[in-house]
Design an enzyme around this catalytic site. Sequence first.
Site, short mmCIF file in Angstrom:
data_model
loop_
_atom_site.label_atom_id
_atom_site.label_comp_id
_atom_site.label_asym_id
_atom_site.label_seq_id
_atom_site.Cartn_x
_atom_site.Cartn_y
_atom_site.Cartn_z
N LYS A 1 0.58 -0.93 -0.10
CA LYS A 1 -0.02 -0.11 0.09
C LYS A 1 0.79 0.91 0.14
CE LYS A 1 -4.59 0.69 0.41
NZ LYS A 1 -5.23 -0.33 -0.37
N GLY B 1 -19.84 6.80 1.80
CA GLY B 1 -19.26 7.12 0.72
C GLY B 1 -20.15 6.42 -0.06
N GLY C 1 -18.13 7.44 -3.36
CA GLY C 1 -16.51 7.24 -4.12
C GLY C 1 -16.92 6.19 -5.23
P1 NAD Z 1 -12.86 7.49 -3.06
O1 NAD Z 1 -12.24 8.57 -2.78
O2 NAD Z 1 -13.48 7.35 -4.24
O3 NAD Z 1 -13.96 7.57 -1.70
C1 NAD Z 1 -14.52 7.77 -0.49
C2 NAD Z 1 -15.67 7.99 -0.47
O4 NAD Z 1 -15.84 7.81 1.30
C3 NAD Z 1 -16.26 9.68 -1.20
O5 NAD Z 1 -17.62 9.30 -1.38
C4 NAD Z 1 -15.99 10.92 0.68
O6 NAD Z 1 -16.93 11.50 0.29
C5 NAD Z 1 -16.31 9.59 1.36
N1 NAD Z 1 -15.95 10.07 2.82
C6 NAD Z 1 -14.72 10.23 3.45
N2 NAD Z 1 -14.70 10.43 4.46
C7 NAD Z 1 -15.99 10.24 4.32
C8 NAD Z 1 -16.95 10.26 6.10
N3 NAD Z 1 -16.12 10.42 7.26
N4 NAD Z 1 -18.24 10.04 6.33
C9 NAD Z 1 -18.67 9.79 4.83
N5 NAD Z 1 -18.16 9.33 3.80
C10 NAD Z 1 -16.52 9.72 4.11
O7 NAD Z 1 -11.95 5.61 -2.30
P2 NAD Z 1 -12.71 4.49 -2.81
O8 NAD Z 1 -11.85 4.39 -4.25
O9 NAD Z 1 -14.24 4.45 -3.11
O10 NAD Z 1 -12.15 3.91 -1.21
C11 NAD Z 1 -13.28 3.76 -0.53
C12 NAD Z 1 -12.38 2.97 0.09
O11 NAD Z 1 -12.78 1.29 -0.28
C13 NAD Z 1 -11.12 2.50 1.18
O12 NAD Z 1 -11.47 2.17 2.01
C14 NAD Z 1 -10.37 2.08 0.28
O13 NAD Z 1 -9.39 1.29 0.51
C15 NAD Z 1 -11.38 0.51 -0.17
N6 NAD Z 1 -11.14 -0.13 -1.93
C16 NAD Z 1 -10.91 0.35 -2.35
C17 NAD Z 1 -10.80 0.23 -3.87
C18 NAD Z 1 -10.82 0.31 -5.20
O14 NAD Z 1 -10.98 -0.25 -6.38
N7 NAD Z 1 -11.21 1.36 -5.30
C19 NAD Z 1 -10.56 -1.18 -4.55
C20 NAD Z 1 -10.37 -2.01 -2.65
C21 NAD Z 1 -11.17 -1.58 -1.08
#
Ligand code: NAD
Length: 435
Positions: A114, A226, A228
């Site tokens: 990571k 979330g 995202g």
């Molecule tokens: P992202 O940056 O696209 O989205 C993050 C989301 O979380 C956003 O909507 C943001 O507004 C929201 N957020 C942040 N702080 C917040 C809070 N306090 N309360 C409510 N919402 C909040 O990130 P992502 O890629 O969607 O990743 C999200 C999670 O999934 C992370 O833990 C990441 O490690 C994990 N993850 C991502 C992937 C991937 O393919 N992107 C794969 C496995 C795991």
Amino acid sequence: MATTIRPRVPTAPDTFDAARAQFDRIADRLHLNAATRDLLRSPSREFHFTIPIRMDDGSTRVFRAVRVQHNDARGPFKGGVRFHPSASIDEVRSLAMAMTWKTAVVDLPLGGAKGAVFCDPRELTEREQERLCRGFVRQMFSGLGPTVDVPAPDVMTSAKHMAWMLDEYEVIAGAKAPGAMTGKPLDVGGSLGRTEATGYGVVLVLDEALMRLGMSIQDMSASVQGFGKVAQHAARRFTTLGGQVAAVSSWNQADARAYTFRREGGLDVAVLAGITDEYGSIDPAKAEGLNYEVLPGTAWMEQPVDILIPAALEHQITEENVGRVHGRVRIVAEGANAPTTLEADRILDERGVIVIPDVLANAGGVTGSYFEQVQGSANAYWRRDRIFHELDERLRAAFRAVHDTADHGEMSLRDAAYLIAVDRVAKSCRARGWV
Ligand code: NAD
């Protein structure tokens, strides 16, 4: 004038301790010897470095960055790079360790890593972000590569960042190397389905879990933290399969607060996506204008729904707030990494709530990344239906193996997933003669 951006005080100082405690429990069950424990409790390598960036106004800022490579006994290190102002080194260590277990639980020939750049991309222009990505690769070059360590997008990074990183890697290498990064845009060797893979996978394993309970997504409601990359696709897939998403939440940068968005009868994911920025922040004023209720950030977990999908950040369901989880909730599907603390997990278990652990629930992302690497090394593209078919097969098989292990050993899905993963990694270490 040069300024240095330092990581803030860790938000969750115990994350790595918690990851190690979880590992120790499983190591005890597997009777791992002392050397194997020693090896797997710590990262194999860590890179701590600075990235000086010429800003658009001519000044220079120096950003701190880290890449933690936990274990590569089963294959090249693999894991995302996040841009986040308040990430901590220990968080990155625990996330790198979790990647080792995640790739093992889905039986991919990959290890775990990571990375993080301690910055807030919302305060940087596109060109500044590009320089940051290129700087990351320049500093890390000797530790990266398709057979060494392969980054992917994570929190606040996306396909465009991977394109810049890949380009810098190939310029330095003097050769094309599509397998050096995953989560790339389609135009530079990305894979169909990669963007949706994580959220899609969350709902896929949820579907498997519901089938075991004799239930169907069609009759289910969910609340999502979330909005995202992961959350949006999970919510979309959940509604496509006939379920109702009652609420989602997101972070609002303007007033540095989180909000929950709810609508009677369920949300329209596409409409909400239309008022969401590239970082997954929903505009509260626009949502109100569309007759959505705008509630405090923590309200997402208090909704009277069947399923919770935390898909934002780590350590969101804690010992302190787990009591707010509504009595109707049957399943928590961890879209985010480590969204539930060990103590909250124990309390949910006592309440009979099934937690589908992160290493299984969000493994669709790294599985999609693996397919991207395979296509890159074969210099070929797979069709969308092949990608989703293979994703389906791999994730359902992983879920079944975890479920059967849990049933057989009378343990939680989390313990079962870790048992399978740690055992596989330990066997690879042993076969290599490391321990
Ligand atoms: P992202 O940056 O696209 O989205 C993050 C989301 O979380 C956003 O909507 C943001 O507004 C929201 N957020 C942040 N702080 C917040 C809070 N306090 N309360 C409510 N919402 C909040 O990130 P992502 O890629 O969607 O990743 C999200 C999670 O999934 C992370 O833990 C990441 O490690 C994990 N993850 C991502 C992937 C991937 O393919 N992107 C794969 C496995 C795991």
